[in-house]
Each structure stands twice: as structure tokens, then as C-alpha cells.
Scaffold this active site. Structure first.
Site, short mmCIF file in Angstrom:
data_model
loop_
_atom_site.label_atom_id
_atom_site.label_comp_id
_atom_site.label_asym_id
_atom_site.label_seq_id
_atom_site.Cartn_x
_atom_site.Cartn_y
_atom_site.Cartn_z
N HIS A 155 2.09 -15.80 9.45
CA HIS A 155 0.89 -14.96 9.37
C HIS A 155 -0.31 -15.89 9.25
O HIS A 155 -0.70 -16.52 10.22
CB HIS A 155 1.07 -14.01 8.18
CG HIS A 155 0.08 -12.88 8.09
ND1 HIS A 155 -0.88 -12.64 9.00
CD2 HIS A 155 -0.06 -11.90 7.13
CE1 HIS A 155 -1.59 -11.57 8.64
NE2 HIS A 155 -1.10 -11.11 7.50
N HIS A 205 1.92 -13.26 19.40
CA HIS A 205 1.41 -12.27 18.46
C HIS A 205 2.25 -11.01 18.59
O HIS A 205 2.69 -10.67 19.69
CB HIS A 205 -0.06 -11.96 18.76
CG HIS A 205 -0.77 -11.32 17.61
ND1 HIS A 205 -0.69 -9.97 17.36
CD2 HIS A 205 -1.54 -11.85 16.64
CE1 HIS A 205 -1.40 -9.71 16.28
NE2 HIS A 205 -1.92 -10.83 15.82
N ASP A 226 -5.55 -18.14 15.51
CA ASP A 226 -5.36 -19.39 14.78
C ASP A 226 -5.41 -20.62 15.68
O ASP A 226 -5.52 -21.74 15.19
CB ASP A 226 -4.01 -19.37 14.05
CG ASP A 226 -4.03 -18.39 12.90
OD1 ASP A 226 -5.11 -18.20 12.32
OD2 ASP A 226 -2.98 -17.81 12.59
#
Ligand code: CMC
Length: 385
Positions: A227, A267, A322
Site C-alpha cells: 500500500h 494497482h 508511487d
């Protein structure tokens, strides 16, 4: 009652929400209908918080009142700062230190605990949530300074949420570009549907526990590498490539041969490039152009281009938020292990909004597990085993 098992609750609808929508196929993210790109470029993080917590974008007057309330509660009690020092001395990791200190904030909150029978529970949650949101930057900046052997810097109520954090971290008021960049990153991370940490906060909120518990639980869930932890992993990879003086493609090939996942790719919801990654990539490009230091931009774009050529992106394993955030934070001089805590600083706003919304029509979250253990075991007392 369905007996169909949905591992990881994938695709399972558990709530209705007006807060944010992730369109994974179109690569679109909206907060209350507003495109993330418009908010990231045009609104401050405080405006986004107001939007999430109060339902509409604020007027200038509303924003002034809202920001004043938020700025007034940035300071943390000395006892919390002492704990931050103890945690830093013990070598605690920043996310764990944030989790402990956030939980401790409730001891110094004068606001009465939320009472499930109290009609005004949302007001209490909002007041407490505002305090938590205001204090998280103070905790994080203090932690970073103390572990460097420096004294914490008191918050400056005249600075914006983003500007004040950078100031407390470095001791210098940030320039406009750094403040805007950081503010944009906060907006991009503020909410994202029912991701793992938001769901954690919601499960806790559904028991009518207080928002300190919800945010503390959210921090715990966000700390995992699947995460929030991936932004740091990406930057570690970029450093690894740099230190080995290898071509980024060589690193990727080696990682794939070893069965390693590429951090910052893939994702659960997006099957195309995450819109937040697109915005951060552009930001990184601007920052690299103005500083002349294009190393991280070259590495990241080379990896993305290579994985696109290899068909990974087409398979839905595309860059997520990210992949570019770490390199942007690096340009602001933020240490690597603070990236995930910064994610928490921003996402706390989303956790609080979701808990308030869910509790308006609360239903205890209590799913089932399919029992696969024995059903006819014969008990044997301990001295006969
Ligand atoms: N690199 C290589 N292969 C991958 C990657 C990756 N980063 N991510 C997924 N895959 C492959 C995976 O090996 C699997 O292949 P196969 O079907 O051949 O076994 C397939 O894609 C599906 O993977 P999954 O684990 O079933 O997919 P998921 O929806 O459970 O995973 C994820 C989502 C984010 C956990 C995963 O993509 C991942 O581990 N990514 C790396 C960590 C990361 O970047 N996390 C940040 C997520 S975005 C920030 C946030 O919102 O929290």
C-alpha cells in the site's frame, strides 16, 4: 447470503460514498466530482480538505475560517514530543512512530469522546479529526529533526499546511515552487475510494470507536509495502540503480528474472496509468528542467518505456502514484523513509471524511470467513495430551 468467496474483497461493494471515484479503466480520479488534475493544479490542500469534509469547495471567506481553525491546533503537547524523542532514540521507524504518537494525541484532547447516541457525533469526529490532521505534520517534522540531533521547530500559524510542514522540517521557509509541489502531492494523495487503509479506518469507525482509533488503524494499514510503502521502495530501487551504475533496464530485467515485483507498478483498481502518476511525472519533469538534475527522471521514464515495450503496461500493470512521488519528494530534500508518513499526513483527511460520511448511516462492518477447519475434534485435557 452468498457463499461465494471474494479474496481480498476484490470488487465487493460495501458502502456508498460521495467522496471520491476511481475509474480504473479510464484512469480518472475525482473528489466529489472534481477532476484530480483540476484540484491538484488549482486548489490548495486546505481547499481539498474542506471539500472532502464539508461537501463543497469553500469561498475565500469559508477557507479563511477553516484554515484559521486548522492552524490554531497545530501544536502538540510536550508529553507527545517527549514520546517522539523516546521513539527516535529507540530507532523506531517513522510510520511506527507516527502511529504511536497519533494514538497518544487523544490523551491530550479536551474534546469529549464521541458518543454513539449523541446526534452530534459527526461534529465531535470533525473537531477531533481537525486536531489530528493539524498535528500530524508537527509530529513528523519533530521526529525527523530529533533523530538528526536537532530540536523540533514550533509550527508557524501564518504558513500554509504544506509550507508549514516544510518549514518545521528544515527550519527554512520553503520557496514557492517547493511549497506548491508539496501541496500538490498532498492533494493527490488525500483520497482514493475504499483503499486498504481507508477501509481499515471505516471498519474501526463502524464500531463507533473514536477517530483517533480510526486514524491510528489507517496508519498501520498504510505502512505496508503493498500500500503506502511502495513510494520508498521505488526510491530505493532508483538509488540501487545509481549505486550499481547499471542501466535501469538491466535492473528491471534482473528483478523480473528473480520474480521481484516492480514497485510503483500495478494497482488493484487501475488497469491503465494512474492519473496521479501522470501529474507527478510532469512535476518531476518541471523540477528536473529547472534544477538541471535529470537523473531520477531518466531512470523512471526509461523503466516505464521499457515495461511498456515489454507489454506489462498493456496487461494493466502500469505506473501508480508511487512511481513518481518519491523522486518528487527527493527534489524537495525529504528523506526516503518519510515518504510513507507524508502519504499518511495527506490521507488522514480522506480517512476522517469517510468515517464521518459512513457514520451518518452506520452499519457495523462484520463480514464472514468460510470455516475450513475440523468440526469434530475431541477435547483432551492438557495433562493427557
Ligand atoms: N510488478 C510485476 N508484476 C506485477 C506487479 C508489479 N509491480 N504488480 C502486479 N503484478 C502481476 C502479478 O505478479 C500477477 O501476475 P500473475 O497473474 O502472472 O501471477 C498479476 O500482476 C496480478 O497481481 P495481483 O497481486 O493479483 O494484483 P493485485 O490487484 O492484488 O495487486 C498491487 C495490486 C498494488 C498489490 C500490486 O500491483 C503490487 O504489488 N504492486 C507493487 C507495489 C506497489 O506499487 N504498491 C502501490 C500501490 S498504489 C498506492 C496505493 O494506492 O496504495
Amino acid at each position: 447470503m452468498s457463499d461465494e468467496l471474494q479474496r481480498g474483497l476484490e470488487g465487493v461493494l460495501v458502502a456508498e460514498s460521495e467522496l471520491s471515484h476511481v475509474d480504473g479503466e479510464a484512469g480518472r480520479l475525482v473528489y466529489r466530482g472534481y477532476d484530480i488534475e483540476d484540484l491538484a493544479r488549482g486548489a490548495s490542500y486546505e481547499e481539498v480538505l474542506y471539500l472532502l469534509w464539508h461537501g463543497s469547495l469553500p469561498t475565500s471567506e469559508e477557507l479563511d475560517g477553516f484554515s484559521a481553525k486548522l492552524d490554531a491546533v497545530r501544536e502538540v503537547d510536550d508529553a507527545v514530543l517527549d514520546t517522539v524523542r523516546t521513539l527516535a532514540d529507540a530507532g523506531e521507524r517513522p510510520m511506527a512512530a507516527l502511529r504511536t504518537a497519533t494514538s497518544m494525541l487523544s490523551a491530550y484532547d479536551d474534546e469529549p469522546r464521541a458518543d454513539p447516541d449523541d446526534d452530534d457525533v459527526a461534529t465531535t469526529t470533525l473537531t477531533q479529526g481537525r486536531r489530528i490532521t493539524a498535528k500530524i505534520p508537527t509530529i513528523l517534522a519533530a521526529f525527523q529533526r530529533v533523530r538528526q540531533g536537532e530540536d523540533p521547530i514550533a509550527p508557524d500559524p501564518d504558513l500554509s499546511y504544506a509550507g508549514n510542514f516544510l518549514y518545521m522540517l528544515t527550519g527554512t521557509e520553503p520557496d514557492d515552487v517547493s511549497e506548491e509541489t508539496f501541496d500538490m502531492a498532498l492533494t493527490l494523495h488525500a483520497d482514493h475510494g475504499l483503499n486498504a487503509s481507508t477501509f481499515t479506518a471505516l471498519v474501526i469507525g463502524s464500531t463507533m470507536a473514536d477517530i483517533y482509533s480510526g486514524v491510528t488503524g489507517g496508519i498501520g494499514a498504510l505502512s505496508g509495502p503493498l500500500h503506502g510503502g511502495a513510494n520508498q521502495d521505488v526510491m530505493e530501487v532508483l538509488h540501487e540503480i545509481d549505486a550499481s551504475e547499471k542501466d535501469p533496464i538491466e535492473w528491471v530485467e534482473h528483478a523480473r528474472d528473480a520474480g521481484r515485483r516492480i514497485p510503483g507498478f500495478g494497482h488493484r483498481v487501475y488497469s491503465v496509468k494512474d492519473p496521479r502518476a501522470t501529474i507527478l511525472e510532469e512535476k518531476l519533469r518541471d523540477l528536473s528542467d529547472s534544477s538541471g538534475d535529470t537523473k531520477w527522471l531518466e531512470y523512471t521514464t526509461t523503466i516505464e518505456e521499457y515495461l511498456t515495450e515489454q507489454g506489462l503496461v498493456e496487461k494493466g500493470i502500469a505506473p501508480n502514484v508511487d512511481f513518481y512521488s518519491g523522486a518528487v519528494y527527493d527534489s524537495l530534500g525529504i528523506p526516503m523513509d518519510m515518504y510513507t508518513p507524508i502519504f499518511a499526513m495527506s490521507r488522514a483527511g480522506g480517512w476522517i471524511a469517510h468515517v464521518i460520511e459512513y457514520q451518518q448511516d452506520n452499519r457495523l462492518i462484520r463480514p464472514r470467513a468460510r470455516y475450513t477447519g475440523p468440526t469434530d475434534a475431541t477435547f483432551v485435557p492438557i495433562d493427557e495430551r
